[in-house]
Scaffold this motif. Sequence first.
Motif, PDB file in Angstrom:
ATOM      1  N   GLN A 273      -5.603  16.061  12.706  1.00 57.97           N
ATOM      2  CA  GLN A 273      -4.341  15.746  12.034  1.00 57.97           C
ATOM      3  C   GLN A 273      -4.147  16.596  10.790  1.00 57.97           C
ATOM      4  O   GLN A 273      -5.033  16.709   9.950  1.00 57.97           O
ATOM      5  CB  GLN A 273      -4.305  14.264  11.648  1.00 57.97           C
ATOM      6  N   GLN A 274      -2.955  17.157  10.675  1.00 50.89           N
ATOM      7  CA  GLN A 274      -2.525  17.862   9.473  1.00 50.89           C
ATOM      8  C   GLN A 274      -1.289  17.141   8.929  1.00 50.89           C
ATOM      9  O   GLN A 274      -0.570  16.469   9.684  1.00 50.89           O
ATOM     10  CB  GLN A 274      -2.186  19.322   9.780  1.00 50.89           C
ATOM     11  N   GLU A 275      -1.078  17.289   7.623  1.00 48.77           N
ATOM     12  CA  GLU A 275       0.053  16.605   6.986  1.00 48.77           C
ATOM     13  C   GLU A 275       0.990  17.604   6.320  1.00 48.77           C
ATOM     14  O   GLU A 275       0.546  18.592   5.750  1.00 48.77           O
ATOM     15  CB  GLU A 275      -0.442  15.618   5.926  1.00 48.77           C
ATOM     16  N   ARG A 276       2.260  17.307   6.411  1.00 47.67           N
ATOM     17  CA  ARG A 276       3.235  18.059   5.622  1.00 47.67           C
ATOM     18  C   ARG A 276       4.174  17.041   4.953  1.00 47.67           C
ATOM     19  O   ARG A 276       4.365  15.925   5.453  1.00 47.67           O
ATOM     20  CB  ARG A 276       4.013  19.057   6.467  1.00 47.67           C
TER      21      ARG A 276
ATOM     22  N   ARG B  88      -1.095   2.568  13.398  1.00 48.54           N
ATOM     23  CA  ARG B  88      -1.934   3.335  12.479  1.00 48.54           C
ATOM     24  C   ARG B  88      -3.316   3.507  13.088  1.00 48.54           C
ATOM     25  O   ARG B  88      -3.888   2.559  13.623  1.00 48.54           O
ATOM     26  CB  ARG B  88      -2.036   2.600  11.136  1.00 48.54           C
ATOM     27  N   PHE B  89      -3.837   4.729  13.018  1.00 47.15           N
ATOM     28  CA  PHE B  89      -5.178   4.970  13.546  1.00 47.15           C
ATOM     29  C   PHE B  89      -6.195   4.697  12.443  1.00 47.15           C
ATOM     30  O   PHE B  89      -6.393   5.498  11.545  1.00 47.15           O
ATOM     31  CB  PHE B  89      -5.304   6.402  14.082  1.00 47.15           C
ATOM     32  N   ALA B  90      -6.784   3.515  12.530  1.00 48.72           N
ATOM     33  CA  ALA B  90      -7.888   3.124  11.652  1.00 48.72           C
ATOM     34  C   ALA B  90      -9.064   2.779  12.555  1.00 48.72           C
ATOM     35  O   ALA B  90      -8.875   2.369  13.709  1.00 48.72           O
ATOM     36  CB  ALA B  90      -7.493   1.921  10.797  1.00 48.72           C
ATOM     37  N   THR B  91     -10.276   2.930  12.045  1.00 47.79           N
ATOM     38  CA  THR B  91     -11.448   2.786  12.910  1.00 47.79           C
ATOM     39  C   THR B  91     -11.527   1.401  13.546  1.00 47.79           C
ATOM     40  O   THR B  91     -11.921   1.279  14.717  1.00 47.79           O
ATOM     41  CB  THR B  91     -12.737   3.078  12.127  1.00 47.79           C
ATOM     42  N   TYR B  92     -11.124   0.345  12.815  1.00 45.88           N
ATOM     43  CA  TYR B  92     -11.257  -0.998  13.376  1.00 45.88           C
ATOM     44  C   TYR B  92     -10.285  -1.240  14.525  1.00 45.88           C
ATOM     45  O   TYR B  92     -10.464  -2.158  15.332  1.00 45.88           O
ATOM     46  CB  TYR B  92     -11.096  -2.075  12.286  1.00 45.88           C
ATOM     47  N   LYS B  93      -9.234  -0.423  14.628  1.00 47.85           N
ATOM     48  CA  LYS B  93      -8.265  -0.594  15.716  1.00 47.85           C
ATOM     49  C   LYS B  93      -8.743   0.043  17.026  1.00 47.85           C
ATOM     50  O   LYS B  93      -8.144  -0.173  18.078  1.00 47.85           O
ATOM     51  CB  LYS B  93      -6.903  -0.019  15.306  1.00 47.85           C
TER      52      LYS B  93
ATOM     53  N   PHE C  45      -0.191   7.505  23.876  1.00 51.95           N
ATOM     54  CA  PHE C  45      -0.720   7.193  22.547  1.00 51.95           C
ATOM     55  C   PHE C  45       0.164   7.820  21.479  1.00 51.95           C
ATOM     56  O   PHE C  45       0.761   8.878  21.688  1.00 51.95           O
ATOM     57  CB  PHE C  45      -2.140   7.760  22.385  1.00 51.95           C
ATOM     58  N   SER C  46       0.217   7.166  20.324  1.00 49.63           N
ATOM     59  CA  SER C  46       0.865   7.758  19.156  1.00 49.63           C
ATOM     60  C   SER C  46       0.370   7.025  17.919  1.00 49.63           C
ATOM     61  O   SER C  46      -0.059   5.871  18.007  1.00 49.63           O
ATOM     62  CB  SER C  46       2.395   7.665  19.257  1.00 49.63           C
ATOM     63  N   GLY C  47       0.417   7.686  16.783  1.00 50.76           N
ATOM     64  CA  GLY C  47       0.002   7.032  15.546  1.00 50.76           C
ATOM     65  C   GLY C  47      -0.555   8.022  14.544  1.00 50.76           C
ATOM     66  O   GLY C  47      -0.977   9.123  14.903  1.00 50.76           O
ATOM     67  N   LYS C  48      -0.525   7.604  13.287  1.00 55.36           N
ATOM     68  CA  LYS C  48      -1.019   8.429  12.187  1.00 55.36           C
ATOM     69  C   LYS C  48      -2.248   7.779  11.568  1.00 55.36           C
ATOM     70  O   LYS C  48      -2.374   6.552  11.550  1.00 55.36           O
ATOM     71  CB  LYS C  48       0.054   8.586  11.100  1.00 55.36           C
ATOM     72  N   ALA C  49      -3.128   8.611  11.027  1.00 52.38           N
ATOM     73  CA  ALA C  49      -4.229   8.131  10.190  1.00 52.38           C
ATOM     74  C   ALA C  49      -3.869   8.432   8.737  1.00 52.38           C
ATOM     75  O   ALA C  49      -3.203   9.434   8.452  1.00 52.38           O
ATOM     76  CB  ALA C  49      -5.529   8.835  10.567  1.00 52.38           C
ATOM     77  N   HIS C  50      -4.308   7.580   7.825  1.00 48.60           N
ATOM     78  CA  HIS C  50      -4.080   7.879   6.409  1.00 48.60           C
ATOM     79  C   HIS C  50      -4.719   9.225   6.089  1.00 48.60           C
ATOM     80  O   HIS C  50      -5.809   9.545   6.600  1.00 48.60           O
ATOM     81  CB  HIS C  50      -4.684   6.783   5.528  1.00 48.60           C
TER      82      HIS C  50
ATOM     83  N   ARG D 212     -10.936   9.835   7.123  1.00 45.78           N
ATOM     84  CA  ARG D 212     -11.549  10.775   8.061  1.00 45.78           C
ATOM     85  C   ARG D 212     -11.891  10.103   9.394  1.00 45.78           C
ATOM     86  O   ARG D 212     -11.724  10.697  10.466  1.00 45.78           O
ATOM     87  CB  ARG D 212     -12.817  11.379   7.439  1.00 45.78           C
ATOM     88  N   GLY D 213     -12.338   8.858   9.328  1.00 47.65           N
ATOM     89  CA  GLY D 213     -12.659   8.145  10.557  1.00 47.65           C
ATOM     90  C   GLY D 213     -11.447   7.995  11.458  1.00 47.65           C
ATOM     91  O   GLY D 213     -11.539   8.145  12.685  1.00 47.65           O
ATOM     92  N   GLY D 214     -10.297   7.686  10.861  1.00 45.63           N
ATOM     93  CA  GLY D 214      -9.067   7.567  11.638  1.00 45.63           C
ATOM     94  C   GLY D 214      -8.662   8.891  12.263  1.00 45.63           C
ATOM     95  O   GLY D 214      -8.207   8.950  13.419  1.00 45.63           O
ATOM     96  N   LYS D 215      -8.835   9.976  11.507  1.00 45.29           N
ATOM     97  CA  LYS D 215      -8.503  11.299  12.040  1.00 45.29           C
ATOM     98  C   LYS D 215      -9.422  11.674  13.196  1.00 45.29           C
ATOM     99  O   LYS D 215      -8.996  12.304  14.173  1.00 45.29           O
ATOM    100  CB  LYS D 215      -8.597  12.342  10.922  1.00 45.29           C
ATOM    101  N   GLU D 216     -10.683  11.297  13.077  1.00 48.10           N
ATOM    102  CA  GLU D 216     -11.625  11.589  14.165  1.00 48.10           C
ATOM    103  C   GLU D 216     -11.241  10.816  15.425  1.00 48.10           C
ATOM    104  O   GLU D 216     -11.399  11.325  16.550  1.00 48.10           O
ATOM    105  CB  GLU D 216     -13.047  11.240  13.725  1.00 48.10           C
TER     106      GLU D 216
END
Length: 854
Positions: free
Chosen positions: A170-173, A508-513, A540-545, A549-553
């Motif tokens: 994931q990259q952010e703009r 939202r992509f968080a590790t617990y999800k 699938f769709s969703g963003k990580a904060h 880093r865990g969500g991005k992975e």
Amino acid sequence: MPGRTIRSFTVLPCLPDRLRPLQKLAYNLWWSWNADAVALFRRINPDLFEALDHSPIRLLGATDQKRFEQLEHDDGFVAHMDRVAAALEHYLQAPTWFQETFPNDRDTRIAYFSAEFGIHESIPVYSGGLGVLAGDHLKSASDLGLPLVGVSLMYRQGYFRQYLDVDGWQQERYPENDFFTLPLVPEVDADGKPIIVTVPLPGREVALRIWHIQVGRVPLYLLDANIPQNAPQDREITAQLYGGDQHTRIQQEIVLGIGGIRALRALGQMPTVCHMNEGHAAFTGLERIRLLMEEHKLDFATALEAVKAGSCFTTHTPVPAGNDAFPLHMIEQYLGEYVGKMGIDRATLAGLGRQHPHNEHELFSMTVLAIKLSNTSNGVSQLHGQVSRKMWRELWPELPVNEVPIMSITNGVHTQSWLAPEVAQLYDRYLGIQWEARPTDFAIWKRVEHIPDGELWRTHERGRERLVALARARLKAQLKRRGSPPSEVDAADEVLNPDALTIGFARRFATYKRGDLIFRNPERLAAIVNNKERPVQFIFSGKAHPQDRGGKELIQRVVHHSRKPEFRNHIVFIEDYDMNIARHLVQGVDVWLNNPRRPQEASGTSGMKICGNGGLNLSILDGWWVEGYDGDNGWAIGAGEEYGDNIVYQDEVESRALLELIEDEIVPMFYKRDASGLPREWIRRMKRSIMSLVPVFNTNRMVEQYTELCYLPSHRRAAKLSADHLKAARELAAWRRRLLAAWPQVKVETVEGKVGDVMRVGHKFPVRARVHLGPFQPDEVEVQLYHGVLDAMGDIAEPHVTPLRVDGVADGSSVVFTGEVPCTNSGHFGYCVRVLPRHPDLPHVFEPGLVTWG
């Protein structure tokens, strides 16, 4: 550049007089949940409307004059516009639920504070579930006619836009929001000058401009620090939602809480009740206390009583780390001078934000501050209420955890905002038009049984076809941006099958999800999705904060799997999740997958959005699904087990259960068709889901509950305490001082009753307690018999509480209280006596946190 003066001006679209209603419609977000209004704007230029994030303001600005002249003479368009304009006018003028139900509470004024509001994708000042819930809260408050305003920040860059690099990372703009192409109206004074308020930051005051968005009947006020009066670093305070470091966060929360109250005061809209949606807004209480102290020459304790009475708090976070907390020195750095002027010393300040006030290692928690400054607190599902009571029980250390005064009001969704237009038309035909005005009426939703199976199924299939078309278009755009070869781009047209069983996972992509749980057995999953007779596909769709880093992975792992040959045509990840993608997903999937680690999902609302569209939930029994699942309206993964720290084992067990459900129950049911090609059992379950879930898990029900359990009781308590120059607030503060000083004198001296005896069901026995009350009168306490079944540890597991009555004075300050223990069931029971303080102006007897047991 130095020496250069830029003089600004604004250019607005020049609409012909006959088309002026378009301007009014575009500036009221009511259009976003009215399908006929959306169709009206799409009619102007369908492709442009799509390209401009479905923004009517941008559409009107980008449409050339020639097109307006054509529309002006298009009788069909003009008639459509007039019909929509009349519908808005009728909506704004019609009697409302609040007016008709609470005619004696017309002076109620509610302010709802949230760090984000997700109202529509064209106003990108939201990140995810919390903001979308807040937006749906406003929409239902509008539908119900609540005297409510929203307060938040106007983020110049909003939340980030997501794109993935060639490796799936994931990259952010952060594109700038052009305020002048948003439905924003600046708040100005009588001379037409912008209304400016200020908030204190160390060594300076930061100025804030106020913008206004109209959401049906409800105004949403947004604070903006990006104005010339501020230094460059202060103009960045409202740049990004959840961006920056802890200093940025505390500055934003000062702007939201203190600045929000000052903005409402400047607008002449001071609330009688403040609702803090999460701890971000907890500083509202401090500012309201300061104003009362200043205006009425009160001490802090008296002002606190009056403000608490008119404050409500909702927590959304089921894990301690998710609650905003700051070192006390940072609170002192930013608010030391501010609270010093209020006579609040360091110890008092620390006590407001800590569970253990004297623990110097404990951080200052915004959630604790919000709880201590509110008279109602709630979690957002029944299970989350239990979790919250355990998490914050140290605030009431003498109370059993089940009596910790944090209740539950389960979240919902704004039904109309998430329904596919074709489904809404279907409901109009078979349910009648009252389903929009009365979305909580079970009798109306029971009529879903009358919808012909074929019509419901074909309507749902159109949603799936639209979703597949969107997924293909987005995938092609993603491939082109990454520079993929033309052959790979063209192959995107063959991805997914509009007739296949489609399962969605978007949040939202968080590790617990656990977004990658389905991939734990890739060989078995490959066999499922590649079955030629009964194919299955996942979107699938969703963003990580940005800092997770865990969500991005997680995202990267999902993307890597989706690119494997065996998954390429059956699993897609759509980048840059927003409300538009969410709408396509919830209107098009057959099954919505949710597999968090219980009990870490506070509520979850994405799964609620599919119900009205005929989708079915496949979920861990966490959050709202614990209440929603009835065994016949979707599927549960597991039986509500909790595994503690044994997460590897948990993932293995639950991933296996998930694949078994898909393989053994979901796929066979979906593909079992009758002679007419209809999956009758699946459709029956669709109808069961609609009838049982839609009338419950909607924000009209939720906002009605907030009104009846929080807003009106708070308004009435605040009004009572504030009457006669805050006479009752002064008396309550004095009583509390006396209570805290003298409560240690209260003791249960003796308890007389059965001990060790055997009783028979249907009998009862007397209990007599002698209680030393010290300086308190019997009517200032509540003496209770606390009894029930004993567990293996000798504790009362499921207590019942029976008040004891005064039965004479023993001697001096000792009073006798008596009552009876009923023996209604067989088993091993126990009882004890406890004493709690009582005052007519307390919201409940547990509020002071004082209990004497005996």
